[in-house]
Design a protein around this motif. Structure first.
Motif, short mmCIF file in Angstrom:
data_model
loop_
_atom_site.label_atom_id
_atom_site.label_comp_id
_atom_site.label_asym_id
_atom_site.label_seq_id
_atom_site.Cartn_x
_atom_site.Cartn_y
_atom_site.Cartn_z
N LYS A 200 0.83 -1.20 0.00
CA LYS A 200 0.00 0.00 0.00
C LYS A 200 0.86 1.26 0.00
O LYS A 200 0.55 2.25 -0.67
CB LYS A 200 -0.93 0.00 1.21
CG LYS A 200 -2.06 -1.01 1.13
CD LYS A 200 -2.96 -0.93 2.35
CE LYS A 200 -4.10 -1.94 2.27
NZ LYS A 200 -4.98 -1.88 3.48
N GLN B 124 2.25 1.81 -3.49
CA GLN B 124 1.21 2.30 -4.38
C GLN B 124 0.87 3.76 -4.12
O GLN B 124 0.60 4.52 -5.05
CB GLN B 124 -0.04 1.43 -4.23
CG GLN B 124 0.13 0.02 -4.79
CD GLN B 124 -1.15 -0.77 -4.74
OE1 GLN B 124 -1.67 -1.07 -3.67
NE2 GLN B 124 -1.67 -1.12 -5.91
N ALA C 227 1.25 6.85 -6.90
CA ALA C 227 -0.12 7.13 -7.34
C ALA C 227 -0.22 8.31 -8.30
O ALA C 227 -1.01 8.29 -9.25
CB ALA C 227 -1.02 7.37 -6.12
N LEU D 200 1.01 -3.23 -10.03
CA LEU D 200 0.91 -2.66 -8.70
C LEU D 200 1.72 -1.37 -8.59
O LEU D 200 1.34 -0.44 -7.86
CB LEU D 200 1.39 -3.66 -7.65
CG LEU D 200 0.48 -4.86 -7.38
CD1 LEU D 200 1.19 -5.87 -6.48
CD2 LEU D 200 -0.83 -4.41 -6.72
N ALA D 201 2.84 -1.31 -9.33
CA ALA D 201 3.72 -0.16 -9.26
C ALA D 201 3.44 0.88 -10.34
O ALA D 201 4.21 1.81 -10.54
CB ALA D 201 5.18 -0.61 -9.36
N LYS D 202 2.33 0.71 -11.06
CA LYS D 202 1.92 1.67 -12.11
C LYS D 202 2.97 1.80 -13.21
O LYS D 202 3.29 2.89 -13.68
CB LYS D 202 1.64 3.04 -11.48
CG LYS D 202 0.82 3.99 -12.36
CD LYS D 202 0.58 5.32 -11.65
CE LYS D 202 -0.12 6.31 -12.56
NZ LYS D 202 -0.37 7.61 -11.86
#
Length: 321
Positions: free
Chosen positions: A190, A193, A197, A229-231
């Motif tokens: 979390k 992320q 974001a 998950l890590a964009k």
């Protein structure tokens, strides 16, 4: 030897994932209805317990394991994280984390020494789905000797990794510690992320073997889940699984970041930069060729969240300053 072990682990992980997708829901660990693994309020395991392993075999544990042998590094890392250093009596030749694992009796590499394992008199042996077929005969010898042999599932996602940690915690009477590990991992995921974001998404390419046999990860892989998950946009997500790719195709894909995981190649980052045609790649122009420890993502255990963080840092270093 470590190179071979790591490459086999990655390819087996990809194979298991693809098979799992074609078969539908993944097989969940379960307990025998007549001899269950019940838990009290303080999460103390009840013995005897019978637990179904990755191959569908029901394995009975009459009491808390006191002498444990681990046949693969990912199992070893989980067991040490659960606080079982004193119970672990034998580990794989390739075990190098934590440091205490290097001091344990070595029982062999991809093919273990059955006699050595028997001499350690274990009351639990933790094998792994990724190479269970290749060492089937050895595992049968241990079973014939009356030793509980539990084949751990090849986790192909974070959720399956959490389930594996939970399961090993139940078997070894360390469920509360397992819950703490899982909670810590989820918190780190979390946190990563949250840090990425608001970044502008970049592209990346990851390789686990040097030329001429460069291997990379497409969709339907653990690495793709980490990228998601890590964009991070995977430049080869139009391909499936782990596959071999040539340098010309990498140049064509033009990633913003190149992540290399070949710890067996001296000066691998500089070597990658000097490959023919790579001077035109954005990653090379911007000095964004980054080496990341492959074990952090290849070993599906407590350090997996650290692997996610390192991948994210490699692509978005400014988000972690």
């Amino acid at each position: 030897m470590k190179k071979i072990w790591q490459l086999v682990s990655v390819l087996m992980m990809a194979f298991v994932l693809l098979v799992g997708c074609s078969q539908g829901d993944t097989q969940q660990s379960s307990t025998d209805k007549t001899n269950t693994t019940s838990q009290t309020n303080d999460k103390t395991s009840t013995y005897p317990m019978t637990v179904k392993d990755a191959l569908g075999n029901h394995i009975e544990f009459k009491e808390t394991p006191k002498r444990i042998v681990s046949l693969v590094p990912s199992n070893t890392e989980i067991l040490f994280a659960l606080g079982l250093e004193h119970e672990i009596v034998g580990v794989n030749d390739n075990d190098d984390y934590p440091k205490a694992a290097t001091k344990k009796t070595k029982i062999g590499g991809m093919e273990f020494n059955v006699e050595k394992v028997l001499s350690l008199k274990p009351d639990a042996v933790f094998a792994h789905e990724s190479n269970a077929k290749s060492v089937e005969a050895g595992l049968q010898q241990l079973k014939d000797a009356g030793i509980p042999v539990f084949v751990v599932k090849s986790a192909t996602s974070f959720e399956e990794t959490y389930s594996t940690i939970k399961q090993l915690g139940q078997i070894t009477n360390k469920e509360q510690k397992a819950d703490q590990i899982i909670t810590s991992m989820k918190e780190k995921v979390k946190d990563v992320q949250a840090k990425v974001a608001n970044v502008k998404q970049r592209t990346a390419f990851v390789e686990t073997a040097d030329e001429p046999d460069i291997f990379t990860a497409g969709k339907d892989t653990f690495m793709q889940e980490i990228f998601d998950l890590a964009k991070i946009k995977n430049v080869v997500d139009d391909q499936s699984g782990w596959f071999k790719i040539d340098t010309e195709e990498i140049v064509k894909r033009n990633p913003d970041t190149i992540i290399v995981m070949e710890d067996y190649v001296p000066n691998i980052v500089e070597k990658v930069k000097k490959r023919q045609g790579f001077d035109s790649i954005t990653a090379v122009k911007n000095d964004a060729v980054v080496k990341v420890d492959q074990d952090l993502t290849a070993r599906t255990g407590p350090r997996l969240a650290d692997g996610l963080e390192e991948i994210a840092k490699a692509v978005y270093p400014e988000a972690f300053k």
